[in-house]
Design an enzyme around this catalytic site. Structure first.
Site, PDB file in Angstrom:
ATOM      1  N   VAL A  81       0.839  -1.211   0.000  1.00 39.99           N
ATOM      2  CA  VAL A  81       0.000   0.000   0.000  1.00 39.99           C
ATOM      3  C   VAL A  81       0.869   1.253   0.000  1.00 39.99           C
ATOM      4  CG1 VAL A  81      -1.913  -1.195   1.158  1.00 39.99           C
ATOM      5  CG2 VAL A  81      -0.166  -0.035   2.554  1.00 39.99           C
ATOM      6  N   ASP A  82       2.192   1.070  -0.205  1.00 43.49           N
ATOM      7  CA  ASP A  82       3.132   2.179   0.037  1.00 43.49           C
ATOM      8  C   ASP A  82       3.443   3.041  -1.193  1.00 43.49           C
ATOM      9  OD1 ASP A  82       5.035   0.640  -1.462  1.00 43.49           O
ATOM     10  OD2 ASP A  82       5.750  -0.329   0.370  1.00 43.49           O
ATOM     11  N   HIS A 136      -4.302  -4.308  -2.654  1.00 39.30           N
ATOM     12  CA  HIS A 136      -4.766  -4.018  -1.285  1.00 39.30           C
ATOM     13  C   HIS A 136      -4.896  -2.527  -1.016  1.00 39.30           C
ATOM     14  CE1 HIS A 136      -3.182  -8.254   0.044  1.00 39.30           C
ATOM     15  NE2 HIS A 136      -4.310  -8.316  -0.618  1.00 39.30           N
ATOM     16  N   CYS A 163     -14.225   8.540   4.002  1.00 36.31           N
ATOM     17  CA  CYS A 163     -15.326   8.291   4.941  1.00 36.31           C
ATOM     18  C   CYS A 163     -15.870   6.880   4.749  1.00 36.31           C
ATOM     19  CB  CYS A 163     -16.425   9.319   4.681  1.00 36.31           C
ATOM     20  SG  CYS A 163     -17.925   9.007   5.616  1.00 36.31           S
ATOM     21  N   CYS A 221     -20.608  14.020   6.746  1.00 37.37           N
ATOM     22  CA  CYS A 221     -21.655  13.218   7.404  1.00 37.37           C
ATOM     23  C   CYS A 221     -21.292  12.798   8.831  1.00 37.37           C
ATOM     24  CB  CYS A 221     -21.994  11.990   6.556  1.00 37.37           C
ATOM     25  SG  CYS A 221     -20.719  10.719   6.577  1.00 37.37           S
ATOM     26  N   ASN A 274      13.045 -14.343  -2.146  1.00 34.33           N
ATOM     27  CA  ASN A 274      12.683 -14.110  -0.745  1.00 34.33           C
ATOM     28  C   ASN A 274      13.905 -14.406   0.117  1.00 34.33           C
ATOM     29  OD1 ASN A 274      11.313 -14.294   1.906  1.00 34.33           O
ATOM     30  ND2 ASN A 274       9.444 -14.410   0.702  1.00 34.33           N
ATOM     31  N   ALA A 310      15.620  -8.919  -2.140  1.00 37.66           N
ATOM     32  CA  ALA A 310      15.113  -8.440  -3.430  1.00 37.66           C
ATOM     33  C   ALA A 310      16.024  -7.352  -3.996  1.00 37.66           C
ATOM     34  CB  ALA A 310      13.690  -7.896  -3.248  1.00 37.66           C
TER      35      ALA A 310
HETATM   36  C1  BJW Z   1      12.089 -10.256   1.926  1.00 36.43           C
HETATM   37  C2  BJW Z   1      12.923  -9.238   2.353  1.00 36.43           C
HETATM   38  C3  BJW Z   1      13.820  -8.769   1.407  1.00 36.43           C
HETATM   39  C4  BJW Z   1      11.686  -9.686   4.002  1.00 36.43           C
HETATM   40  N1  BJW Z   1      13.837  -9.300   0.183  1.00 36.43           N
HETATM   41  N2  BJW Z   1      12.134 -10.774   0.714  1.00 36.43           N
HETATM   42  C5  BJW Z   1      -8.333 -18.706   0.798  1.00 36.43           C
HETATM   43  C6  BJW Z   1      -7.747 -19.506   1.754  1.00 36.43           C
HETATM   44  C7  BJW Z   1      -7.649 -19.069   3.087  1.00 36.43           C
HETATM   45  C8  BJW Z   1      -8.107 -17.813   3.468  1.00 36.43           C
HETATM   46  C9  BJW Z   1      -8.690 -17.021   2.504  1.00 36.43           C
HETATM   47  C10 BJW Z   1      -8.797 -17.467   1.217  1.00 36.43           C
HETATM   48  N3  BJW Z   1      -9.385 -16.473   0.462  1.00 36.43           N
HETATM   49  C11 BJW Z   1      -9.627 -15.425   1.281  1.00 36.43           C
HETATM   50  C12 BJW Z   1      -9.242 -15.735   2.543  1.00 36.43           C
HETATM   51  C13 BJW Z   1      -9.356 -14.854   3.725  1.00 36.43           C
HETATM   52  C14 BJW Z   1      -8.258 -13.837   3.839  1.00 36.43           C
HETATM   53  C15 BJW Z   1      -6.912 -14.551   3.940  1.00 36.43           C
HETATM   54  O1  BJW Z   1      -6.138 -14.613   3.023  1.00 36.43           O
HETATM   55  N4  BJW Z   1      -6.632 -15.097   5.098  1.00 36.43           N
HETATM   56  C16 BJW Z   1      -5.358 -15.828   5.331  1.00 36.43           C
HETATM   57  C17 BJW Z   1      -4.373 -14.945   6.091  1.00 36.43           C
HETATM   58  C18 BJW Z   1      -5.690 -17.070   6.094  1.00 36.43           C
HETATM   59  N5  BJW Z   1      -8.262 -12.905   2.734  1.00 36.43           N
HETATM   60  C19 BJW Z   1      -9.070 -11.848   2.731  1.00 36.43           C
HETATM   61  O2  BJW Z   1      -9.856 -11.596   3.645  1.00 36.43           O
HETATM   62  C20 BJW Z   1      -9.003 -10.935   1.522  1.00 36.43           C
HETATM   63  N6  BJW Z   1     -10.327 -10.667   1.037  1.00 36.43           N
HETATM   64  C21 BJW Z   1     -11.033 -11.555   0.377  1.00 36.43           C
HETATM   65  O3  BJW Z   1     -10.615 -12.650   0.119  1.00 36.43           O
HETATM   66  O4  BJW Z   1     -12.291 -11.106   0.002  1.00 36.43           O
HETATM   67  C22 BJW Z   1     -13.267 -12.065  -0.400  1.00 36.43           C
HETATM   68  C23 BJW Z   1     -13.943 -12.512   0.868  1.00 36.43           C
HETATM   69  C24 BJW Z   1     -14.740 -11.614   1.518  1.00 36.43           C
HETATM   70  C25 BJW Z   1     -15.399 -12.045   2.682  1.00 36.43           C
HETATM   71  C26 BJW Z   1     -15.174 -13.317   3.193  1.00 36.43           C
HETATM   72  C27 BJW Z   1     -14.299 -14.183   2.534  1.00 36.43           C
HETATM   73  C28 BJW Z   1     -13.682 -13.763   1.354  1.00 36.43           C
HETATM   74  C29 BJW Z   1      -8.435  -9.580   1.890  1.00 36.43           C
HETATM   75  C30 BJW Z   1      -7.016  -9.652   2.271  1.00 36.43           C
HETATM   76  C31 BJW Z   1      -6.541  -8.252   2.680  1.00 36.43           C
HETATM   77  C32 BJW Z   1      -5.144  -8.278   3.262  1.00 36.43           C
HETATM   78  N7  BJW Z   1      -4.885  -7.022   3.856  1.00 36.43           N
HETATM   79  C33 BJW Z   1      -3.567  -6.782   4.423  1.00 36.43           C
HETATM   80  C34 BJW Z   1      -3.612  -5.422   5.139  1.00 36.43           C
HETATM   81  C35 BJW Z   1      -3.634  -4.292   4.119  1.00 36.43           C
HETATM   82  C36 BJW Z   1      -3.663  -2.969   4.774  1.00 36.43           C
HETATM   83  C37 BJW Z   1      -2.386  -2.688   5.534  1.00 36.43           C
HETATM   84  O5  BJW Z   1      -1.336  -2.480   4.919  1.00 36.43           O
HETATM   85  O6  BJW Z   1      -2.474  -2.668   6.759  1.00 36.43           O
HETATM   86  O7  BJW Z   1      -2.576  -6.766   3.377  1.00 36.43           O
HETATM   87  S1  BJW Z   1      -3.015  -8.086   5.473  1.00 36.43           S
HETATM   88  C38 BJW Z   1      -1.300  -7.945   5.050  1.00 36.43           C
HETATM   89  O8  BJW Z   1      -0.878  -9.188   4.429  1.00 36.43           O
HETATM   90  C39 BJW Z   1      -1.241  -6.871   3.947  1.00 36.43           C
HETATM   91  C40 BJW Z   1      -0.284  -7.485   2.960  1.00 36.43           C
HETATM   92  O9  BJW Z   1      -0.477  -6.913   1.682  1.00 36.43           O
HETATM   93  C41 BJW Z   1      -0.638  -8.956   3.031  1.00 36.43           C
HETATM   94  C42 BJW Z   1       0.465  -9.871   2.545  1.00 36.43           C
HETATM   95  O10 BJW Z   1       1.599  -9.728   3.347  1.00 36.43           O
HETATM   96  P1  BJW Z   1       3.045  -9.840   2.665  1.00 36.43           P
HETATM   97  O11 BJW Z   1       3.230  -8.729   1.719  1.00 36.43           O
HETATM   98  O12 BJW Z   1       3.230 -11.203   2.137  1.00 36.43           O
HETATM   99  O13 BJW Z   1       3.986  -9.531   3.930  1.00 36.43           O
HETATM  100  P2  BJW Z   1       4.552 -10.557   5.036  1.00 36.43           P
HETATM  101  O14 BJW Z   1       5.037  -9.755   6.172  1.00 36.43           O
HETATM  102  O15 BJW Z   1       3.560 -11.610   5.330  1.00 36.43           O
HETATM  103  O16 BJW Z   1       5.769 -11.270   4.309  1.00 36.43           O
HETATM  104  C43 BJW Z   1       6.941 -10.563   3.959  1.00 36.43           C
HETATM  105  C44 BJW Z   1       7.839 -11.515   3.199  1.00 36.43           C
HETATM  106  O17 BJW Z   1       8.980 -10.792   2.744  1.00 36.43           O
HETATM  107  C45 BJW Z   1       8.388 -12.669   4.062  1.00 36.43           C
HETATM  108  O18 BJW Z   1       8.212 -13.885   3.331  1.00 36.43           O
HETATM  109  C46 BJW Z   1       9.868 -12.341   4.230  1.00 36.43           C
HETATM  110  O19 BJW Z   1      10.690 -13.515   4.308  1.00 36.43           O
HETATM  111  C47 BJW Z   1      10.148 -11.552   2.978  1.00 36.43           C
HETATM  112  N8  BJW Z   1      11.218 -10.586   3.051  1.00 36.43           N
HETATM  113  N9  BJW Z   1      12.595  -8.965   3.709  1.00 36.43           N
HETATM  114  C48 BJW Z   1      12.962 -10.321  -0.085  1.00 36.43           C
HETATM  115  N10 BJW Z   1      14.693  -7.797   1.758  1.00 36.43           N
HETATM  116 ZN    ZN Z   2     -19.021  11.021   5.070  1.00 33.18          ZN
END
Ligand code: BJW
Ligand code: ZN
Length: 252
Positions: free
Chosen positions: A101-102, A117, A125, A151, A214, A232
């Site tokens: 989101v950055d 995301h 709002c 609102c 990774n 990366a």
């Molecule tokens: C390096 C490094 C370097 C470090 N070089 N590498 C199917 C199966 C199971 C669950 C679900 C499914 N489908 C949907 C779900 C539910 C849920 C979900 O996924 N849950 C699981 C966690 C179990 N998903 C959702 O709810 C999504 N919506 C959806 O599916 O809607 C339909 C629906 C609606 C209603 C009911 C059901 C379904 C929405 C997901 C939204 C995620 N939001 C967040 C927050 C965003 C806002 C914020 O920034 O605060 O997004 S959560 C957080 O995780 C953020 C990230 O984008 C996302 C992924 O994280 P990311 O980028 O992978 O970061 P890390 O920290 O996890 O990993 C970093 C990696 O970098 C590591 O591997 C390190 O080793 C590596 N690293 N330094 C290279 N220098």
């Molecule tokens: Zn409003």
């Protein structure tokens, strides 16, 4: 350092998709979510990144996003972001999909970034959708709960929380590109959050070569055709140079 197989696959490819996660911005000084010292070392996701948590404690959630927004605004793109910006020019179709989101990809010169995301720059709002003016950040910084000037409802960051749908247009575009891609690179993501984590798998089912970059194997590593362990910001510039050299050698 870079696998010859990956260089060859990318050299032969015309359609490439890259999926990035928080790890690519770690070298810009931004915390990831799930690593030690990541955001969720301190907080549980359920306390911050969903609508229920926000409604229960808007001050905490607005304050947390405000602090992260400030960190993002003072961060700079790193060599990993820049390498992806330059890589785009080497392919007929290059799709950059990010969970971040950055907006650091955009600031490093990548255009047409698909944001799955949302983004942390804007707040709006929860009821009428009005974009919040810059003044709300001063309110949040002073410990007030910021509300819509029209609102009176709460304002929230324009990000996608758990349980919320991803922006349809963005997800559709990413999905389509994944089915067309010949090579997919998954960079700096834990591969734990869906539907983003499906993208490399969808591409693989459609015949793509999939690889990850990774510092440690992700949850998707066993599905990958190739796992490159390292930062990366080291691997992507090296890959870019290797590909450019290969293309140059082809022309001579
Ligand atoms: C390096 C490094 C370097 C470090 N070089 N590498 C199917 C199966 C199971 C669950 C679900 C499914 N489908 C949907 C779900 C539910 C849920 C979900 O996924 N849950 C699981 C966690 C179990 N998903 C959702 O709810 C999504 N919506 C959806 O599916 O809607 C339909 C629906 C609606 C209603 C009911 C059901 C379904 C929405 C997901 C939204 C995620 N939001 C967040 C927050 C965003 C806002 C914020 O920034 O605060 O997004 S959560 C957080 O995780 C953020 C990230 O984008 C996302 C992924 O994280 P990311 O980028 O992978 O970061 P890390 O920290 O996890 O990993 C970093 C990696 O970098 C590591 O591997 C390190 O080793 C590596 N690293 N330094 C290279 N220098
Ligand atoms: Zn409003």
């Amino acid at each position: 350092m870079i696998s010859e197989l990956l260089i060859q696959k990318m050299h032969d490819a015309t359609q490439v998709l890259v999926l990035t996660g928080a790890g690519i911005s770690a070298e810009s000084g931004l915390a990831t979510f799930r690593d030690p010292d990541g955001h969720w070392d301190q907080y549980r996701p359920e306390d911050l990144a969903n609508e229920g948590a926000f409604r229960r404690n808007p001050r905490l959630v607005q304050g947390w996003y405000h602090a992260r927004r400030k960190a993002v605004l003072s961060a700079l793109p790193n060599p990993g972001h820049r390498a992806l910006g330059a890589l785009a020019g080497l392919f007929r179709e290059f799709t950059l999909v990010t969970q971040n989101v950055d907006r650091l990809h955009q600031r490093s010169g990548s255009d047409r970034v698909i944001e799955l995301h949302g983004n942390i720059q804007q707040f709006h709002c929860i009821e009428c959708g009005l974009d919040a003016p810059e003044a709300v950040f001063a309110e949040i910084a002073s410990g007030q709960v910021a509300c819509c000037q029209i609102c009176g409802n709460l304002v929230r960051p324009a990000v996608v929380w758990f349980g919320e749908s991803l922006p349809k247009e963005a997800l559709d575009a990413a999905w389509q590109a994944a089915t067309r891609a010949e090579v997919v690179l998954s960079v700096g993501t834990s591969g734990l959050v869906y539907p983003a984590a499906h993208l490399p798998l969808v591409a693989k089912r459609a015949g793509a070569f999939i690889a990850e970059v990774n510092i440690a194997p992700s949850a998707l590593a066993s599905e990958m055709d190739l796992v490159l362990i390292g930062k990366a910001g080291d691997i992507l510039p090296t890959l870019l140079d290797a590909l450019k050299n290969r293309k140059k050698a082809d022309r001579t």
